[in-house]
Design a protein around this motif. Structure first.
Motif, PDB file in Angstrom:
ATOM      1  N   GLU A  29       5.195 -12.814   1.757  1.00 56.41           N
ATOM      2  CA  GLU A  29       6.248 -13.270   2.838  1.00 56.41           C
ATOM      3  C   GLU A  29       7.585 -13.015   2.293  1.00 56.41           C
ATOM      4  OE1 GLU A  29       5.752 -14.661   5.770  1.00 56.41           O
ATOM      5  OE2 GLU A  29       3.367 -14.628   5.788  1.00 56.41           O
ATOM      6  N   LEU A  30       8.422 -13.029   3.226  1.00 57.92           N
ATOM      7  CA  LEU A  30      10.107 -13.258   3.031  1.00 57.92           C
ATOM      8  C   LEU A  30      10.373 -14.138   1.789  1.00 57.92           C
ATOM      9  CD1 LEU A  30      11.684 -12.878   6.275  1.00 57.92           C
ATOM     10  CD2 LEU A  30      11.687 -11.234   4.368  1.00 57.92           C
ATOM     11  N   CYS A  36       7.895 -11.639  -6.542  1.00 56.41           N
ATOM     12  CA  CYS A  36       7.330 -11.675  -5.046  1.00 56.41           C
ATOM     13  C   CYS A  36       5.934 -11.862  -5.345  1.00 56.41           C
ATOM     14  CB  CYS A  36       7.636 -10.322  -4.275  1.00 56.41           C
ATOM     15  SG  CYS A  36       6.966 -10.130  -2.694  1.00 56.41           S
ATOM     16  N   PRO A  37       5.280 -13.003  -5.263  1.00 58.85           N
ATOM     17  CA  PRO A  37       4.087 -13.265  -5.423  1.00 58.85           C
ATOM     18  C   PRO A  37       2.902 -12.445  -4.243  1.00 58.85           C
ATOM     19  CG  PRO A  37       4.772 -15.150  -4.241  1.00 58.85           C
ATOM     20  CD  PRO A  37       5.931 -14.387  -4.511  1.00 58.85           C
ATOM     21  N   SER A  38       2.582 -11.435  -4.920  1.00 55.59           N
ATOM     22  CA  SER A  38       1.863 -10.585  -3.932  1.00 55.59           C
ATOM     23  C   SER A  38       0.384 -10.676  -3.894  1.00 55.59           C
ATOM     24  CB  SER A  38       2.171  -9.292  -4.335  1.00 55.59           C
ATOM     25  OG  SER A  38       3.335  -8.538  -4.448  1.00 55.59           O
ATOM     26  N   THR A  39      -0.430 -10.537  -2.888  1.00 54.75           N
ATOM     27  CA  THR A  39      -1.648 -10.584  -2.501  1.00 54.75           C
ATOM     28  C   THR A  39      -2.062  -8.900  -1.911  1.00 54.75           C
ATOM     29  OG1 THR A  39      -1.574 -11.293  -0.468  1.00 54.75           O
ATOM     30  CG2 THR A  39      -2.137 -12.943  -2.323  1.00 54.75           C
ATOM     31  N   ARG A  40      -3.395  -8.828  -2.312  1.00 61.39           N
ATOM     32  CA  ARG A  40      -3.697  -7.457  -1.685  1.00 61.39           C
ATOM     33  C   ARG A  40      -4.172  -7.614  -0.121  1.00 61.39           C
ATOM     34  NH1 ARG A  40      -7.035  -4.164  -6.134  1.00 61.39           N
ATOM     35  NH2 ARG A  40      -7.277  -2.731  -4.263  1.00 61.39           N
ATOM     36  N   MET A  41      -3.894  -6.603   0.584  1.00 63.68           N
ATOM     37  CA  MET A  41      -4.200  -6.524   2.008  1.00 63.68           C
ATOM     38  C   MET A  41      -4.621  -5.110   2.276  1.00 63.68           C
ATOM     39  SD  MET A  41      -0.372  -6.878   3.864  1.00 63.68           S
ATOM     40  CE  MET A  41      -1.058  -6.708   5.528  1.00 63.68           C
ATOM     41  N   SER A  42      -5.463  -4.881   3.530  1.00 62.86           N
ATOM     42  CA  SER A  42      -5.777  -3.508   3.841  1.00 62.86           C
ATOM     43  C   SER A  42      -4.999  -3.199   5.067  1.00 62.86           C
ATOM     44  CB  SER A  42      -7.192  -3.693   4.128  1.00 62.86           C
ATOM     45  OG  SER A  42      -7.903  -3.565   3.155  1.00 62.86           O
ATOM     46  N   CYS A  43      -4.362  -1.852   5.117  1.00 63.23           N
ATOM     47  CA  CYS A  43      -3.702  -1.536   6.233  1.00 63.23           C
ATOM     48  C   CYS A  43      -4.466  -0.586   6.912  1.00 63.23           C
ATOM     49  CB  CYS A  43      -2.626  -0.690   5.582  1.00 63.23           C
ATOM     50  SG  CYS A  43      -1.479  -1.444   4.542  1.00 63.23           S
ATOM     51  N   ALA A  44      -3.998  -0.463   8.244  1.00 61.23           N
ATOM     52  CA  ALA A  44      -4.546   0.327   9.123  1.00 61.23           C
ATOM     53  C   ALA A  44      -4.121   1.768   8.779  1.00 61.23           C
ATOM     54  CB  ALA A  44      -4.013   0.075  10.680  1.00 61.23           C
ATOM     55  N   GLU A  45      -4.923   2.849   9.557  1.00 62.27           N
ATOM     56  CA  GLU A  45      -4.676   4.295   8.952  1.00 62.27           C
ATOM     57  C   GLU A  45      -3.484   4.753   9.290  1.00 62.27           C
ATOM     58  OE1 GLU A  45      -7.846   7.139  10.042  1.00 62.27           O
ATOM     59  OE2 GLU A  45      -9.229   5.786  10.044  1.00 62.27           O
ATOM     60  N   GLU A  46      -2.683   4.243  10.266  1.00 59.94           N
ATOM     61  CA  GLU A  46      -1.219   4.799  10.751  1.00 59.94           C
ATOM     62  C   GLU A  46      -0.055   3.991   9.986  1.00 59.94           C
ATOM     63  OE1 GLU A  46      -2.350   1.426  13.425  1.00 59.94           O
ATOM     64  OE2 GLU A  46      -3.388   3.402  12.819  1.00 59.94           O
ATOM     65  N   GLU A  47      -0.486   3.107   8.985  1.00 57.23           N
ATOM     66  CA  GLU A  47       0.330   2.563   8.248  1.00 57.23           C
ATOM     67  C   GLU A  47       0.548   2.829   6.739  1.00 57.23           C
ATOM     68  OE1 GLU A  47       0.139  -1.959  10.423  1.00 57.23           O
ATOM     69  OE2 GLU A  47      -1.481  -1.485   8.970  1.00 57.23           O
ATOM     70  N   ASP A  48       1.762   2.435   6.340  1.00 60.13           N
ATOM     71  CA  ASP A  48       1.952   2.873   4.891  1.00 60.13           C
ATOM     72  C   ASP A  48       2.348   1.523   4.311  1.00 60.13           C
ATOM     73  OD1 ASP A  48       1.904   5.688   4.979  1.00 60.13           O
ATOM     74  OD2 ASP A  48       3.717   5.809   5.893  1.00 60.13           O
ATOM     75  N   PRO A  61      19.837 -11.747  -2.569  1.00 61.43           N
ATOM     76  CA  PRO A  61      18.646 -10.814  -1.611  1.00 61.43           C
ATOM     77  C   PRO A  61      17.496 -11.476  -1.458  1.00 61.43           C
ATOM     78  CG  PRO A  61      18.767 -10.064  -4.059  1.00 61.43           C
ATOM     79  CD  PRO A  61      19.783 -11.350  -3.831  1.00 61.43           C
ATOM     80  N   ILE A  62      16.788 -11.058  -0.465  1.00 59.83           N
ATOM     81  CA  ILE A  62      15.426 -11.295  -0.107  1.00 59.83           C
ATOM     82  C   ILE A  62      14.573 -10.369  -0.103  1.00 59.83           C
ATOM     83  CG2 ILE A  62      16.071 -13.488   1.235  1.00 59.83           C
ATOM     84  CD1 ILE A  62      15.543 -11.664   3.854  1.00 59.83           C
ATOM     85  N   THR A  63      13.371 -10.347  -0.257  1.00 58.25           N
ATOM     86  CA  THR A  63      12.349  -9.120  -0.294  1.00 58.25           C
ATOM     87  C   THR A  63      11.090  -9.739   0.411  1.00 58.25           C
ATOM     88  OG1 THR A  63      11.378  -7.508  -1.676  1.00 58.25           O
ATOM     89  CG2 THR A  63      11.276 -10.094  -2.474  1.00 58.25           C
ATOM     90  N   ASN A  64      10.278  -8.581   1.042  1.00 51.99           N
ATOM     91  CA  ASN A  64       9.182  -8.768   1.219  1.00 51.99           C
ATOM     92  C   ASN A  64       8.143  -7.680   1.104  1.00 51.99           C
ATOM     93  OD1 ASN A  64      10.076  -7.779   3.739  1.00 51.99           O
ATOM     94  ND2 ASN A  64       8.647  -8.641   4.745  1.00 51.99           N
ATOM     95  N   LYS A  65       6.804  -7.768   1.331  1.00 52.98           N
ATOM     96  CA  LYS A  65       5.972  -6.220   0.991  1.00 52.98           C
ATOM     97  C   LYS A  65       4.962  -6.447   2.011  1.00 52.98           C
ATOM     98  CE  LYS A  65       6.880  -6.075  -4.008  1.00 52.98           C
ATOM     99  NZ  LYS A  65       6.276  -5.911  -5.088  1.00 52.98           N
ATOM    100  N   GLY A  66       4.228  -5.403   2.418  1.00 47.55           N
ATOM    101  CA  GLY A  66       3.147  -5.427   3.307  1.00 47.55           C
ATOM    102  C   GLY A  66       2.746  -4.032   3.832  1.00 47.55           C
ATOM    103  N   CYS A  67       2.281  -3.845   5.024  1.00 52.00           N
ATOM    104  CA  CYS A  67       2.018  -2.604   5.753  1.00 52.00           C
ATOM    105  C   CYS A  67       2.912  -2.643   6.941  1.00 52.00           C
ATOM    106  CB  CYS A  67       0.583  -2.866   6.150  1.00 52.00           C
ATOM    107  SG  CYS A  67      -0.786  -2.941   4.840  1.00 52.00           S
TER     108      CYS A  67
END
Length: 125
Positions: A29-30, A36-48, A61-67
């Motif tokens: 999350e933001l 950034c305490p990350s967890t794994r997630m699966s993305c759709a085919e059209e996502e990076d 600054p703020i940060t976030n991660k995902g698909c």
């Protein structure tokens, strides 16, 4: 000899994320934390995978991660975090778990090449 070729083929396919169709990315999350305490997630085919960095005048600054859909990568957008509007820019990458750390040039390709060379060396001996 046939066993060697089967092992070589399996090794080559395991290095290719395209063979699975779906990739895994890190998600968090933001946050305004340097970690950034990350967890794994699966993305759709059209996502990076993406990492977003946001700034607001006079604040850290703020940060976030995902698909994220590929067509939305690299765009600046306003986001609200703790009552403040930040300007968030996303940076996308391709491949499994590529958004773990800030991007470095050639690291993934060099690792895949080294893994394939090691596999070939082991099979041919």
């Amino acid at each position: 000899m046939v066993l060697r070729w089967l092992l070589l083929t399996a090794l080559a396919l395991s290095l290719s994320p395209a063979t699975r169709g779906i990739k895994d990315c890190f998600f968090c999350e933001l946050t305004d934390s340097k970690q950034c305490p990350s967890t794994r997630m699966s993305c759709a085919e059209e996502e990076d995978c993406f990492t977003g960095y946001g700034l607001a005048p006079g604040l850290g600054p703020i940060t976030n991660k995902g698909c994220l859909r590929s067509i939305n990568c690299g765009h600046e957008q306003p986001v609200n975090y703790k009552g403040v509007t930040y300007s968030l820019v996303t940076s996308c990458c391709q491949g499994d778990l590529c958004n773990l750390a800030p991007p470095t040039t050639g690291t993934r390709a060099a690792g895949a090449t080294a893994g394939l060379a090691l596999g070939l060396g082991l099979l041919l001996h």
